[in-house]
Enzyme design. Sequence first.
Site, PDB file in Angstrom:
ATOM      1  N   TYR A 196      19.577  -5.837   2.571  1.00 39.89           N
ATOM      2  CA  TYR A 196      20.129  -5.203   1.326  1.00 39.89           C
ATOM      3  C   TYR A 196      20.910  -6.046   0.372  1.00 39.89           C
ATOM      4  O   TYR A 196      20.946  -6.185  -0.778  1.00 39.89           O
ATOM      5  CB  TYR A 196      21.012  -3.930   1.739  1.00 39.89           C
ATOM      6  CG  TYR A 196      21.310  -3.275   0.595  1.00 39.89           C
ATOM      7  CD1 TYR A 196      20.539  -1.974  -0.019  1.00 39.89           C
ATOM      8  CD2 TYR A 196      22.676  -3.356   0.225  1.00 39.89           C
ATOM      9  CE1 TYR A 196      20.914  -1.202  -0.983  1.00 39.89           C
ATOM     10  CE2 TYR A 196      23.151  -2.254  -0.756  1.00 39.89           C
ATOM     11  CZ  TYR A 196      22.546  -1.292  -1.440  1.00 39.89           C
ATOM     12  OH  TYR A 196      22.878  -0.342  -2.139  1.00 39.89           O
ATOM     13  N   LYS A 204      20.069  -7.499  -3.352  1.00 39.91           N
ATOM     14  CA  LYS A 204      21.164  -7.119  -4.445  1.00 39.91           C
ATOM     15  C   LYS A 204      21.485  -8.386  -5.229  1.00 39.91           C
ATOM     16  O   LYS A 204      21.823  -8.388  -6.435  1.00 39.91           O
ATOM     17  CB  LYS A 204      22.313  -6.322  -3.898  1.00 39.91           C
ATOM     18  CG  LYS A 204      21.904  -5.003  -3.601  1.00 39.91           C
ATOM     19  CD  LYS A 204      21.215  -4.114  -4.319  1.00 39.91           C
ATOM     20  CE  LYS A 204      20.901  -2.547  -4.311  1.00 39.91           C
ATOM     21  NZ  LYS A 204      20.351  -1.932  -5.515  1.00 39.91           N
TER      22      LYS A 204
HETATM   23  N1  NAD Z   1      25.161   5.414  -3.955  1.00 39.48           N
HETATM   24  C1  NAD Z   1      26.183   4.267  -3.900  1.00 39.48           C
HETATM   25  O1  NAD Z   1      27.166   4.369  -3.755  1.00 39.48           O
HETATM   26  C2  NAD Z   1      25.239   3.068  -4.160  1.00 39.48           C
HETATM   27  C3  NAD Z   1      26.425   1.856  -4.078  1.00 39.48           C
HETATM   28  C4  NAD Z   1      25.805   0.573  -4.450  1.00 39.48           C
HETATM   29  C5  NAD Z   1      24.347   0.724  -4.994  1.00 39.48           C
HETATM   30  N2  NAD Z   1      23.700   1.738  -5.044  1.00 39.48           N
HETATM   31  C6  NAD Z   1      22.390   1.682  -5.428  1.00 39.48           C
HETATM   32  O2  NAD Z   1      21.861   2.492  -6.473  1.00 39.48           O
HETATM   33  C7  NAD Z   1      20.473   2.922  -6.247  1.00 39.48           C
HETATM   34  C8  NAD Z   1      20.570   4.289  -6.195  1.00 39.48           C
HETATM   35  O3  NAD Z   1      21.186   4.791  -5.147  1.00 39.48           O
HETATM   36  P1  NAD Z   1      21.523   6.122  -4.636  1.00 39.48           P
HETATM   37  O4  NAD Z   1      22.363   6.655  -3.780  1.00 39.48           O
HETATM   38  O5  NAD Z   1      21.064   7.379  -5.881  1.00 39.48           O
HETATM   39  O6  NAD Z   1      20.018   6.739  -3.796  1.00 39.48           O
HETATM   40  P2  NAD Z   1      19.301   7.930  -3.142  1.00 39.48           P
HETATM   41  O7  NAD Z   1      18.492   7.747  -2.028  1.00 39.48           O
HETATM   42  O8  NAD Z   1      19.984   9.024  -3.403  1.00 39.48           O
HETATM   43  O9  NAD Z   1      18.164   7.876  -4.264  1.00 39.48           O
HETATM   44  C9  NAD Z   1      17.192   6.611  -4.476  1.00 39.48           C
HETATM   45  C10 NAD Z   1      15.654   7.024  -4.934  1.00 39.48           C
HETATM   46  O10 NAD Z   1      14.775   6.076  -4.939  1.00 39.48           O
HETATM   47  C11 NAD Z   1      13.512   6.587  -4.468  1.00 39.48           C
HETATM   48  N3  NAD Z   1      12.851   5.332  -3.992  1.00 39.48           N
HETATM   49  C12 NAD Z   1      13.017   4.722  -2.679  1.00 39.48           C
HETATM   50  N4  NAD Z   1      12.061   3.870  -2.515  1.00 39.48           N
HETATM   51  C13 NAD Z   1      11.276   3.883  -3.694  1.00 39.48           C
HETATM   52  C14 NAD Z   1      10.084   2.945  -4.207  1.00 39.48           C
HETATM   53  N5  NAD Z   1       9.594   2.170  -3.366  1.00 39.48           N
HETATM   54  N6  NAD Z   1       9.227   3.522  -5.187  1.00 39.48           N
HETATM   55  C15 NAD Z   1      10.059   4.322  -6.090  1.00 39.48           C
HETATM   56  N7  NAD Z   1      11.041   5.167  -5.887  1.00 39.48           N
HETATM   57  C16 NAD Z   1      11.793   4.925  -4.617  1.00 39.48           C
HETATM   58  C17 NAD Z   1      13.660   7.489  -3.424  1.00 39.48           C
HETATM   59  O11 NAD Z   1      12.621   8.428  -3.411  1.00 39.48           O
HETATM   60  C18 NAD Z   1      14.899   8.191  -4.010  1.00 39.48           C
HETATM   61  O12 NAD Z   1      14.857   9.209  -5.025  1.00 39.48           O
HETATM   62  C19 NAD Z   1      19.943   2.205  -5.336  1.00 39.48           C
HETATM   63  O13 NAD Z   1      19.454   0.964  -5.682  1.00 39.48           O
HETATM   64  C20 NAD Z   1      21.276   1.801  -4.391  1.00 39.48           C
HETATM   65  O14 NAD Z   1      21.021   0.672  -3.768  1.00 39.48           O
HETATM   66  C21 NAD Z   1      24.114   3.009  -4.739  1.00 39.48           C
END
Ligand code: NAD
Length: 308
Positions: free
Chosen positions: A165, A169
């Site tokens: 990851y 990133k």
């Molecule tokens: N939540 C946090 O605190 C946090 C922190 C750092 C980074 N991020 C990043 O923010 C982004 C969103 O995270 P989140 O917490 O909302 O996650 P989440 O799991 O709630 O949502 C992720 C979405 O991506 C979709 N997805 C996964 N693989 C896919 C693919 N191959 N093609 C199309 N869609 C796909 C899933 O179906 C899901 O709806 C991610 O990139 C995550 O790494 C989140």
Amino acid sequence: MAGHLAGKNIAVTGAGNGIGRAIALACAAEGANVVVADYGVSIEGSDPSSEVADAVVAEIAAAGGTAIAVAGDVSQMEVGQRIVDTAVENWGTIDGVACVAGIVRERMLFNMSEEEFDHVVAVHLKGHFTLYKAASAVMRKQDTGGSLVGFTSGAFVASTAQANYSAAKGGIVSLTRSAAFALRRYGVNANCIAPAAMTRMSENVPFEIEAGGPEAIAPLAVFLMSNAARDITAQIYTCTGKRIAVWNQPEELRHMLAADDEMFTVDEVAEKLPADIGVEEMPMFADLERRMKEMAEKKAAEESGAES
Ligand SMILES: NC(=O)c1ccc[n+]([C@@H]2O[C@H](COP(=O)([O-])OP(=O)(O)OC[C@H]3O[C@@H](n4cnc5c(N)ncnc54)[C@H](O)[C@@H]3O)[C@@H](O)[C@H]2O)c1
């Protein structure tokens, strides 16, 4: 409909859940037509379904907005192209892309399988490339340019159990900076958000994180895709909702030169490097100790709770 994105056509990947869903809803509320792209998978990327993308499209329509669902895997070139084509064929342009889709496959580096590494890098890093490539090919020919928004993480600096990851990133940061560098002349800006929000992805993080709801990330994403931010490019912004911070630009800090323009010997490097240029501490080492302590305390409290 008036708003910060009035008349724009925006694609949001990962728009079925968490941060992506919140951004898709906010884009529509700000006047954009939205391609809701989501593969409908689990946190680890399994069991795809088109239902989550369809549900968000229905939510947007119920609120008076316009959206179309694309259910597919963003790591596939054909899906990135289809997402962009959906906007262009239905509404004429693609003005903004927010790449929010993501999965996690946690494992210590020495135990991580090739498949766990490849899968995470494919969804995150290649999942940005597929969209950036297809969108920038259209945006460079539009008078109005466009906006690319990548989703990185504070973990791009380092992560203990998520080397896959973290690597993805970090790649997203470099890919987005390269997009910004190459596309400014075409009126296209490209920036990264490192979010922190309470979602299904973050709920298992074993230490305290500074985070609000996923909707708290949407205002920054909307702003970065609006006309007001067109001159903002090649930036990384942390966003916790309450707090937005800008990251520094990587650059050389100190250097040393070989005598007479010749190359260094190993002995010379060993002698001069510690004294002349030294090292830069990684701030996350201090953070790691704090987190390890917190996790040990939490585990001890859980164990004593289970015993009593
Ligand atoms: N939540 C946090 O605190 C946090 C922190 C750092 C980074 N991020 C990043 O923010 C982004 C969103 O995270 P989140 O917490 O909302 O996650 P989440 O799991 O709630 O949502 C992720 C979405 O991506 C979709 N997805 C996964 N693989 C896919 C693919 N191959 N093609 C199309 N869609 C796909 C899933 O179906 C899901 O709806 C991610 O990139 C995550 O790494 C989140």
